[in-house]
Write an enzyme that holds these catalytic residues in place. Structure first.
Site, mmCIF file in Angstrom:
data_model
loop_
_atom_site.group_PDB
_atom_site.id
_atom_site.type_symbol
_atom_site.label_atom_id
_atom_site.label_comp_id
_atom_site.label_asym_id
_atom_site.label_seq_id
_atom_site.Cartn_x
_atom_site.Cartn_y
_atom_site.Cartn_z
ATOM 1 N N ASP B 374 0.786 -1.291 -0.022
ATOM 2 C CA ASP B 374 0.102 -0.055 0.017
ATOM 3 C C ASP B 374 0.752 1.185 -0.155
ATOM 4 O O ASP B 374 0.403 2.367 -0.561
ATOM 5 C CB ASP B 374 -0.961 0.020 1.161
ATOM 6 C CG ASP B 374 -2.035 -0.632 0.906
ATOM 7 O OD1 ASP B 374 -2.603 -1.042 -0.341
ATOM 8 O OD2 ASP B 374 -2.927 -1.167 1.855
ATOM 9 N N VAL B 459 -6.697 4.015 1.289
ATOM 10 C CA VAL B 459 -6.348 3.191 0.110
ATOM 11 C C VAL B 459 -7.401 2.524 -0.436
ATOM 12 O O VAL B 459 -7.628 1.253 0.099
ATOM 13 C CB VAL B 459 -5.010 2.270 0.510
ATOM 14 C CG1 VAL B 459 -4.342 1.723 -0.529
ATOM 15 C CG2 VAL B 459 -3.935 3.047 1.290
ATOM 16 N N ASN B 461 -10.635 0.812 -0.236
ATOM 17 C CA ASN B 461 -11.583 0.591 0.506
ATOM 18 C C ASN B 461 -11.102 0.626 1.971
ATOM 19 O O ASN B 461 -12.050 0.962 2.831
ATOM 20 C CB ASN B 461 -12.250 -1.004 0.407
ATOM 21 C CG ASN B 461 -10.859 -1.699 0.304
ATOM 22 O OD1 ASN B 461 -9.839 -1.681 -0.354
ATOM 23 N ND2 ASN B 461 -10.973 -2.875 1.142
ATOM 24 N N TYR B 462 -9.708 0.679 2.392
ATOM 25 C CA TYR B 462 -9.466 0.530 3.701
ATOM 26 C C TYR B 462 -9.039 2.013 4.048
ATOM 27 O O TYR B 462 -8.451 2.673 3.355
ATOM 28 C CB TYR B 462 -8.199 -0.252 3.843
ATOM 29 C CG TYR B 462 -8.762 -1.827 4.413
ATOM 30 C CD1 TYR B 462 -9.192 -1.971 5.356
ATOM 31 C CD2 TYR B 462 -8.452 -2.948 3.452
ATOM 32 C CE1 TYR B 462 -9.619 -3.203 5.836
ATOM 33 C CE2 TYR B 462 -8.810 -4.281 3.952
ATOM 34 C CZ TYR B 462 -9.385 -4.466 5.024
ATOM 35 O OH TYR B 462 -9.669 -5.698 5.288
#
Lengths: 701, 701
Positions: B374, B459, B461-462
Site C-alpha cells: 500500500d 487506500v 476501501n481501507y
C-alpha cells in the site's frame, strides 16, 4: 407544503433550540463561580486540567467534588439479586454469627462476608419488579484454629456450616491480619536489637507483611507470614530503603515471632535523597507544569445512568456492577441491545479478575518465597483505595463505594472505590474517506467514545489499575495498568562496574545500593460468557498454510492461508498456548443461534498475553500458580470454580487450582478463563461491515 | 516573616489569579456566541461533542473551523534542512526539468518529487540561524519507457541523472496512473458488452486499480495493472457490489486494455440494500444519537507549538514533522529534554511507515494477485485525504497540509493531511496510593496526557489511521488503526447452509452473496534510533529458566528466570522472530553513554507483532514481502535503504528488499526496522522509579 405549515415545522426546531440554550445558560449561571472556585481545581470547576490537584487542598481534608460527597449507606437496600450485602445485612449477619455455637465462646475472625449469589437460573429469570430471591451470605471464618465456610440465610436466619474437607491453604488475609503482622516483630527484643544495629530508629520503621507461599514442611500446619522492614527516615518512599536480608516469620493466629533470619548486615540501607515522589515535594522543572489544562467535558452530563446503585446503562450496553473484596469488581449480566429488534442480548454472565500471580526470580533467602497471589492472599478489593476525583478518573465520573465487613463482622465503607466514566481521547471508532482514486466526496467518521469501569488496587508498593472498557460496537476490553513503585533489594554495589562478571544480581542495578529484581505479573480473568444464552461452545480457528504443488497450474500462487474451525470437545482441547507461528483465533459461540446468513453468533476472545510463565512445572510456586500454564482455559460451568488459584490460596499446595479442575472431562458447558489480561472483540464484526451501522450499534451479528 | 512581607506574597498569587480569570473571561466574551453558533457543531463552538457533524453542513461547503482555514502556501519558504519542498521550489523543479534533454521531446510523468535530505552529519550539525544546506530534490520520473532517478540542485540549477542499474520494479503509481486505469476499460467494446451483460448500467460503474504484483513472465517488461469494477447503483458503498470474476489487465504506459478475464458470469451482484454507511442516511436507532456531547477541552489552548511550520515542541519533546507522499508522515530528529541538565537528548533521527503488505488468501483467478504494497505501490501520503476536524481529530488539533507534485510537476496542496493534538482520555500515567497495610495518607496520581501525530490513508476501501504518540516519560508509541470497508468477493451463496462441506470459500459469508476473503495487513516501520548520539548497538536480552538441581539445598525454589544480554554482532543475530515461550527483550543502546550507576543508556523496542506471515518463502508475494520474514531487523545505516520492499516495489521480483540487504555483514552501525506496528518504551524506565520524577519528565536514564 403551504407556507403556514412550513413555518410550523420551523417553529419546533427553533423552540427546541432556545430551550437547549436556556438550559445551557442555566448550567452556566446556576451557581456563579467565584474566582477562588474557578481556580481551585479541587472543586468541580469547569476549567481545570486533570493534574495532581490534591496538593492544593489542606491536609486531612479529602477532595469531595459535589458529585462525590461521602454517601450514607446505612439505609441501603438491595434491588437486584446480585446486589452486594448492605450495611444492615452485614450487621444482621454479625449478630447471627455471634450467637452461633462456632463463635460464641472463642475468638474468631471473618475473612469473607459476601453475597451468596442465587443460582444462575434464578438470576436470569428475575425481572425488575419481581421479589428478590432469598438473600444469603457466604462467610469464611477462622475460629478454633480452623477455617470454616458458612451460609447465612438472611430471611430464615439459618446458619449452615459447610463441610469443606481438608485443604492445605488458608483464607484471604483480613486487613487486621496484615496490619497486626507488621507490628508483631516489635515484640521481639532480638528484632529490636537488629534494627538498632542496622542504625535504624524504631520510630522510623515501616514493615510489610509478605505472604510466604508454600515450599514444604516449614509452611504447613500453621498460618504464617514473613515480615520485612524498611527505613522511612527522610522519605515517604520507604520502599526504596530496604533493611535487606532481615526476614521475620510471624504466626498470624498466635501473633508471635516464629523465626528471625538476618543475613544482610553488611548491606547498607540505600539513601533517602531523591526518593520522594510526591508532587508537592518535587523539583520545579516538572513537565506537567508546562502543560496547559486539558479535560474531558460533558456539558449535558454523562450519557450513562446507574439505576438502583448497581445497574449501569450506557449507549447499547447494560450490566450489573459491584465492588468485591477479593476480585475488586464484578461485572455481571452484561447485555447489548440489538439495533434491529431493540431487544437486549446476553453477552457475559459474570466477569472478574480471578487471580494475580507475581513470582520474583531471586532464589536467595530473603527473596525466594516472594511469589504473591495478590487477589487470593491480599484481596484486590480490600487493597483498592478511594479513587482521587479528577486525577484517577475524569470529571463526570460516577463513584461507587464498597461495603465490606471487618474481621469482627462490623460493616465499613470504602468510599469511591470504583469509578464509571465515558472516555474520549480523540480516537476514531470508524472512518472511511473516499480516496483520490474514486474522487467521491465522502468523509465519514465516528469518533470513539467508550464506557470505562475502573478500580485501582494498591497492593503495598504496586498499584494495579483495572479497567473494563465497553465499546458501542460490542467489544469489551479489559486493560490492566501496572503502576506504583518497584519492590527493590538492597546491595553493596553502587555502580555496575563493581559487579564481578560471575555475580548474578537477579536484576538490574537501578540506583546506588538498589536492585530491581526480575519478576512477572500474571493476571487471570474469569469470564463466564453467555452469548445469546448459556449454551455456548468454544472453537479454535486454526490458521495454516496450504501449499500448492509446483506442478499445479491452476494458480500462480504457491501458498495461501486457510482457517479451520475446530470445536473443543474436551477441556484438554481448550487449553491454549499462544504461538505466533502457529496461530489461531478463539471463538465463544452459541451453536443454537445463527446470524441471518447462517454463521453462529459469538464473540472472539483475544488474550493480551505477552508473557508466559517459564518456571519449572514442579517448582512449588508454579504448582500454586498452575493456572498460568496456559493462556486460555475453558471449563464446564461450576459456580464454585471462580478463583483460578483455589478458594483457600494462602499457603496452599496448589491442589485446588484451575489446572487441577481442568482435566480431560467432556466440555459440557463453558466458562472461559482467560489467562493474562486481554481483550475481547466480536467474532461477527465482519457481519456488520456491509452495513457499518455496526459501529454505531450493531452488537452481535 | 513580617506581616508586610506576607501580604506581598499573597499579593502576587492573587494578581495572577485575577489575570487568569480575566483572560478566561475574555476568551468567553471575545466573540459572543450566537444561538446558531453554539448549536452548530461544525464551527468551533465550545460545547459540542465530537460526533459526525459534517452532515450539518450544506453540501460542497467544507468544514473549516477558524483554526483550520485553508492556508496559502505560495509564499512558503524552508526554515530547516529537513523541511519539505515548497510550492515555489516544486515550480522551479518543473521548469528545470521541462527543459532537460530527457523530458524535452517526449511525454513524461513525475512519480516522486521530494526533498533530497542532506547528509545526516550536516543535519545534526545544523543549528537554527545557520544557513540551510543546499536545497536539492530527488525526482523519480518515467520517460521514454524507462524509470529515472534524478537529483535537482535548486541553487546551482544542476540536474543529475543517476545510473540506477537494472531493476525489475516500477516507481510508485501517480494519482493520474490510478484514475486513468479506472477508465481505460471503457475504451473496450468487449468490456462494455460484458458490463451490460451483467445487467449493470455503464453510468453506475465504479472501477478500482489493483496492483498485480509479480508472478512470472506475464508481469514482466511492461507496467501493468488489473482493474475490477463494482456497481454503485443505489449505494455509495459500491465495494459491497462487486462484479465478481471480471478482471481487466491494463497497460499503464500505453493506456490500453491488454486482457479481459471474465469468469464470474453466474455470480449475482450483491444487493444494495442496507449497505449505505453514511450517517445522514442511517436509520434512527443510532447509538451515537443517545450519547451526550463529550469533548476534549483546553481553555488556554494546546500546550504544543509548531515553529516554522514543521518543528513540533511539546512538554519535554521536540521533533521535526513533515508529510510525505510515500510514507504518509516522517518524524525526524526526535529529542527529549533531560530534566536535570535541561539539555535536549537525541532519541530518533528518523521514523516512518516503510511498507504495508496486504496479501489475500484466495488463489483463484480474480484474487490470487491481490498482494498489495500500500505504501510503495499506491503512496500512503498520496492516499491520505483531508482530516475531518472535530471528528478525525479533537478540538485544538493543529492541521498540517501536504505539498506535493502532480505527475506533470505542478505543485498541489493536500490540506489538513496531518493533525497534531494533545490527548487525554481519563487514563493514568502513574499513581501510587498507600494501602491499608501502612495506613499512610498518600494518594499521588499523574493523569496521562500525550501528544499525537495522526494521518489517515484511504487506500481505496481501507482506511489506515497511523498515530505517533509521545509520552512525557519518554515513550514513543506507534498505533495503527485499520478502518474503512472490507474488500469482498461475490458468491452465489446466500446462506452458509448452501455451502458444501468440501467447498473452500477462502473466507466467511458475511451477507447474502458476499464473502470476506481471508487476508493480513503487515505494516513495517523504519526507525533510525540515535539514542544520545548515532553510535548505537542492538542487544537481545534473553529470558531463560535456570533450573536448580533437586539436591541443591541453598534454596527451596526449583527454578527462576534469568536475563542474559547479548549484543548483536551481525545483522543475522539481529533478525528477530518473537516467541512467547522463548522470550527476549530488545534494546537499542548507546555503548558509549552510561547512566549514573553505570547502565548503558538506551531504549527498549517492543514490537506490537501479533501476526507473522506464514506464506511459503518461495511464494512470489512473500519474496516481495520478505521484510515480513522477521518481526525485527537491524541493518547498518544506509540512507538509501528506507523502503523495506525496495525503492521500485511495483511489479518488482523482490530482489531489492530488506531481506536481501540484510545478509550476514557485520553490524557497523544501526537502523532499526520494526516489522508489524508496535511501541517503544525506554529501557531505563526503572532508573526513574526511585524517583518517579521520571513520569513527569525523566526522559532517558
Amino acid at each position: 407544503m403551504e407556507p403556514r405549515n412550513f413555518l410550523r415545522f420551523l417553529f419546533f426546531p427553533l423552540t427546541l433550540g432556545i430551550l437547549v440554550l436556556f438550559f445551557t445558560w442555566l448550567t452556566f449561571t446556576h451557581a456563579p463561580p467565584s474566582a477562588v472556585e474557578l481556580l481551585d481545581c479541587a472543586t468541580n470547576s469547569p476549567w481545570c486540567t486533570s493534574k495532581n490537584r490534591i496538593q492544593h487542598q489542606p491536609p486531612n481534608q479529602p477532595v469531595t467534588p459535589k458529585s462525590t460527597r461521602l454517601r450514607d449507606h446505612t439505609l441501603d437496600t438491595p434491588h437486584h439479586p446480585l446486589d452486594p450485602l448492605t450495611v444492615q445485612e452485614i450487621r444482621k449477619i454479625r449478630t447471627l454469627l455471634s450467637s452461633h455455637a462456632l463463635f460464641r465462646a472463642s475468638p474468631y475472625s471473618l475473612h469473607t462476608v459476601e453475597l451468596e449469589e442465587p443460582e444462575k437460573s434464578l438470576v436470569i429469570g428475575w425481572k425488575k419488579g419481581d421479589p428478590l430471591p432469598p438473600r444469603k451470605a457466604t462467610v469464611v471464618a477462622r475460629a478454633r484454629g480452623a477455617s470454616h465456610v458458612l451460609t447465612v440465610d438472611l430471611s430464615t436466619e439459618e446458619v449452615t456450616v459447610h463441610q469443606t474437607g481438608k485443604h492445605s491453604g488458608y483464607p484471604m488475609m483480613t486487613v487486621e491480619d496484615m496490619t497486626t503482622a507488621t507490628v508483631v516483630p516489635l515484640t521481639s527484643a532480638e528484632f529490636n536489637r537488629t534494627i538498632v544495629g542496622r542504625g535504624v530508629n524504631l520510630t522510623d520503621l515501616a514493615c510489610l507483611p509478605i505472604s510466604l507461599g508454600w515450599f514444604g514442611k516449614a509452611e504447613e500446619g500453621r498460618r504464617l507470614i514473613k515480615v520485612q522492614c524498611y527505613s522511612m527516615k527522610d522519605t515517604v518512599n520507604f520502599y526504596m530503603r530496604p533493611i535487606e536480608g532481615l526476614t521475620v516469620t510471624v504466626d498470624l493466629d498466635t501473633k508471635q515471632v516464629v523465626k528471625i533470619s538476618d543475613k544482610g548486615k553488611t548491606i547498607p540501607i540505600p539513601k533517602a535523597s531523591n526518593t520522594d515522589y510526591r508532587f508537592s515535594t518535587m523539583e520545579q522543572n516538572r513537565v506537567m507544569d508546562i502543560l496547559n489544562p486539558i479535560s474531558l467535558e460533558q456539558p449535558k452530563g454523562p450519557s450513562f445512568v446507574i439505576e438502583d446503585d448497581h445497574l449501569v446503562k450506557w449507549a447499547n450496553w447494560e450490566f450489573h456492577l459491584k465492588p468485591d473484596a477479593r476480585a475488586g469488581v464484578i461485572i455481571s449480566r452484561a447485555k447489548i441491545r440489538d439495533p434491529d429488534s431493540g431487544e437486549l442480548r446476553n453477552v457475559m454472565y459474570k466477569g472478574l479478575a480471578s487471580e494475580l500471580f507475581v513470582p520474583y526470580m531471586d532464589p536467595t533467602d530473603a527473596w525466594y518465597f516472594k511469589t504473591y497471589m495478590d487477589a487470593g492472599e491480599y484481596g484486590f478489593g480490600l487493597e483498592a483505595m478511594p479513587l482521587d476525583p479528577l486525577n484517577d478518573c475524569p470529571r463526570n465520573a460516577y463513584y461507587m463505594d464498597g461495603v465490606f465487613a471487618a474481621a469482627d463482622g462490623t460493616p465499613y465503607v470504602r468510599s469511591n472505590m470504583v469509578c464509571v466514566f465515558e472516555s474520549y481521547g480523540g480516537d476514531i471508532a470508524w472512518r472511511h474517506a473516499e480516496s483520490p482514486i474514486t474522487g467521491m466526496d465522502i468523509r465519514e467518521v465516528r469518533p470513539k467514545v467508550t464506557l470505562v469501569v475502573r478500580m485501582a488496587a494498591s497492593v503495598a508498593n504496586y498499584d494495579y489499575i483495572v479497567d473494563w472498557e465497553f465499546q458501542t460496537d460490542g467489544l469489551i476490553r479489559i486493560k490492566v495498568g501496572l503502576s506504583g513503585i518497584l519492590m527493590v533489594k538492597g546491595t553493596e554495589y553502587e555502580n555496575t562496574n563493581q559487579i564481578p562478571n560471575e555475580d548474578n544480581i537477579y536484576g538490574t542495578l537501578l540506583s546506588e545500593n538498589v536492585i530491581g529484581v526480575i519478576h512477572d505479573h500474571y493476571i487471570t480473568f474469569y469470564l463466564d460468557m453467555d452469548v445469546d444464552g448459556s449454551d455456548n461452545s468454544f472453537a479454535k480457528v486454526h490458521i495454516e498454510r496450504v501449499k500448492n504443488s509446483q506442478g499445479d497450474s491452476s494458480t500462480p500462487r504457491r501458498s495461501y492461508l486457510k482457517a479451520t474451525k475446530k470445536v473443543a470437545k474436551t477441556e484438554k482441547e481448550a487449553q491454549i498456548k499462544l504461538k505466533l507461528y502457529d496461530p489461531s483465533e478463539f471463538h465463544v459461540f452459541n451453536p443454537t443461534k445463527k446470524t441471518r446468513v447462517g454463521n453462529p453468533v459469538g464473540y472472539k476472545v483475544v488474550p493480551g498475553g505477552t508473557a508466559a510463565s517459564l518456571l519449572d512445572l514442579d517448582d512449588p510456586p508454579q504448582k500454586r500458580g498452575a493456572f498460568t500454564n496456559n493462556q486460555i482455559w475453558v471449563t464446564p460451568y461450576n459456580r464454585s470454580e471462580l478463583w483460578a488459584g483455589g478458594l483457600f490460596v494462602y499457603q496452599s499446595h496448589g491442589e485446588d487450582t484451575l489446572a487441577v479442575w481442568s482435566d480431560s472431562l467432556a466440555l459440557r458447558s463453558k466458562t472461559v478463563r482467560q489467562v493474562t489480561y486481554g481483550e475481547m472483540i466480536m467474532i461477527e464484526v465482519y457481519s456488520g461491515v456491509t452495513n457499518p451501522n455496526c459501529i454505531a450499534g450493531k452488537g452481535i451479528g
